[in-house]
Design an enzyme around this catalytic site. Structure first.
Site, PDB file in Angstrom:
ATOM      1  N   GLY A 127       0.802  -1.226  -0.133  1.00 21.69           N
ATOM      2  CA  GLY A 127       0.055  -0.219   0.052  1.00 21.69           C
ATOM      3  C   GLY A 127       0.949   1.349   0.059  1.00 21.69           C
ATOM      4  N   ALA A 128       2.064   1.154   0.868  1.00 26.72           N
ATOM      5  CA  ALA A 128       2.905   2.417   0.918  1.00 26.72           C
ATOM      6  C   ALA A 128       3.356   2.659  -0.712  1.00 26.72           C
ATOM      7  CB  ALA A 128       3.878   2.144   1.635  1.00 26.72           C
TER       8      ALA A 128
END
Ligand code: HXC
Length: 513
Positions: free
Chosen positions: A403-404
């Site tokens: 997600g980062a």
């Protein structure tokens, strides 16, 4: 007839605008400067022009004559800081404890509105016992009009709050609405003071614990800069202003560079270990890239898993946002998301190009994070990156997982020019985690599970944990050698400086809150 008597009368009146010598001595004993001394340090020498020196409070009769001071406990006006005009309101703790009455508030709102109209930064120097008790609802109404002016000026002119003494009760909300808060170790801010906490919660707590400069700089993140004393704080304020434009229509101040734009940075090979498990201090990467190694860090003591601040590249101001592998392995958590969001929005409001240095294993897992609303707070970060129309550059230094990867300046969020170093790992997750999920049964059934796991991890590592899959899809714009980072960033910055991007027309979006 000479005008000498009139001039003499004016001088006499102005002479009683500050507190008595006894009040000034008390202020000094508290290791704090007076409002006038602070103004003298903040502005370029001899440039300050005071306004409303002769304003008087309307509630004199309640004070037994004690309030017969012109100025009503706040010095307002404008002057030059690094050669550019800035408006100020400095509360004078030597007059009724710097408490805020009706006319005191009107003076502040007047200079705020002027700053907004003329496109100049506004600085509030807070040192006050809060709402002036004798003036009741007129004080409270005064706060409301300050808050309103803060909101209207937000994103148009830089607004800075310096807390150099007490800042109590509702008084905290004007600083809370401004772009940056500076505190000293000798200042405090709280909504409810220790005596109220004791009465309601039956807990003993000190000023410092509840809301001292150190507490707000490291625990709550309310304060962006902590200084040991007034002088250091005022110098830091001048430094921050050197990176900010006067208003949102201006560009940030360009400085003729002394550093070479073609300078190679071979030290970057040493600073960032190839082993993704090894920590390092990302500040060393930042200072290696920036002009003359100059970097002004914001929120230095809070959410230290992320580093943000300002510097210059070939003379142009840039905002740097970097994961810090030395703290929590550089993961993103709630605090880091809030810190990043605040920083990106300020860069975007004031036309400061943003450079993201990414080395992130993902979001911090755990119940604390889920219960604390990492979903909503992570979403704020996405919103800020997507909404920002400034040039957005990125270098992936090492890890870019999960997600980062998506939420930090990716192409999907209209990142402009994105690069990765050859050792970068851009994938959904690290190889160990991926193999545990994808090949659990395969490993369990193997004759030698450890050997099979290693084989699968190596295979995943080779196929996916590199920058070349992303490069082959155009999701990054190139893979570059670390030593070329500065020169490539400078070229990328210069070509994007003329970027123009507009939002779809709407009243406003609804950023996750
Ligand atoms: C009138 C005040 C005052 C106030 C201080 N003074 N605060 N006068 N209204 N709010 C006066 C004192 O009477 C004193 O006058 C002088 O200022 C210096 O104050 P000291 O108490 O001697 O200073 P110190 O010991 O340094 O203590 C500072 C302090 C304390 C901790 C801030 O003064 C204090 O607790 N003040 C009240 C804080 C407060 O509760 N404010 C209202 C918050 S509610 P003399 O004549 O003796 O020199 C609020 C609502 C806003 O602000 C809502 C907006 C939404």
């Amino acid at each position: 007839m000479s005008n000498e008597p009139f001039i003499e009368d004016l001088r006499k009146r102005k002479a009683i605008a500050a507190g008595s010598q006894k009040d000034i001595d008390t202020q000094h004993k508290k290791k704090r400067l007076t409002a006038q001394e602070r103004i003298d340090l903040l502005f370029d020498p001899g440039t300050f022009n005071e306004l409303d020196t002769l304003v008087m409070p309307r509630y004199e009769e309640y004070m037994g004559g004690k309030s017969s001071r012109y100025g009503d406990g706040v010095i307002t006006g404008f002057g030059l800081v690094n050669g550019r005009y800035v408006f100020v309101a400095a509360q004078d703790a030597t007059v009724m404890g710097g408490s805020l009455g009706e006319m005191h508030a009107k003076k502040i709102v007047k200079v705020m509105r002027m700053a907004l109209q003329y496109g100049c930064p506004f600085i509030a120097i807070n040192d006050s016992g809060g709402a002036r008790i004798q003036e009741g609802v007129d004080s409270l109404g005064g706060y409301a009009s300050i808050f309103d002016a803060n909101c209207e000026a937000s994103g148009v002119i830089p607004q800075l709050s310096l807390i150099l003494g007490p800042c109590a009760g509702g008084a905290v909300y004007s600083p809370g609405l401004t772009d940056f808060i500076f505190m000293t170790e000798n200042s405090y801010m709280f909504i409810t003071g220790p005596e109220v906490v004791k009465a309601v919660m039956q807990e003993e707590v000190s000023f410092e614990d509840l809301g001292g400069g150190s507490t707000h700089s490291s625990e709550s993140g309310v304060s962006h800069f902590l200084s040991k004393d007034d002088k250091e704080c005022l110098m830091k304020t001048r430094e921050l202003l050197s990176y900010l434009p006067s208003n949102n229509q201006d560009d940030p101040p360009y400085v003729k560079p002394t550093d070479d734009p073609e300078r190679r940075c071979p030290e970057l090979d040493e600073i960032v270990p190839v082993d993704p498990m090894k920590p390092y201090d990302v500040r060393k990467v930042i200072t290696s890239i920036l002009d003359d190694g100059q970097f002004l860090e914001i929120h230095q003591l809070w959410a230290q898993n992320l580093v943000v601040g300002y510097g210059r590249l070939n003379g142009y101001v840039v905002g740097i946002l970097a994961n810090q592998p030395m703290v929590l392995a550089g993961t993103l958590d709630i605090k880091a998301s809030i810190k990043a969001t605040h920083f990106i929005r300020i860069c975007d409001a004031y036309n400061i190009p943003l450079i993201t240095l990414q080395d992130v294993p993902g979001f911090l897992p755990g119940k604390d994070q889920e219960w604390g609303a990492i979903i909503r707070n992570g979403a704020r970060l996405i919103y800020a990156y997507s909404e920002a129309t400034i040039p957005k550059m990125m270098i992936i230094l090492r890890k870019s997982y999960g997600g980062a990867y998506c939420v930090m300046s990716s192409k999907g969020l209209r990142g402009d020019l994105l690069y990765a170093w050859p050792n970068a790992e851009i994938a959904v997750m690290g190889a160990e985690g991926a193999v545990n999920i994808l090949f659990r049964n395969d490993v369990a059934k193997a004759e030698d599970p450890a050997a099979r796991r290693k084989e699968l991890v190596d295979d995943y590592q080779r196929k996916f944990n590199n920058p070349y899959v992303a490069a082959s899809r155009g999701l990054i714009d190139n893979v570059i050698e670390p030593k070329d980072t500065r020169r490539i960033l400078i070229k990328s910055l210069e070509v994007t400086l003329s970027k123009r991007e507009k939002h779809v027309p709407k009243k406003h979006g609804i950023s996750p809150m």
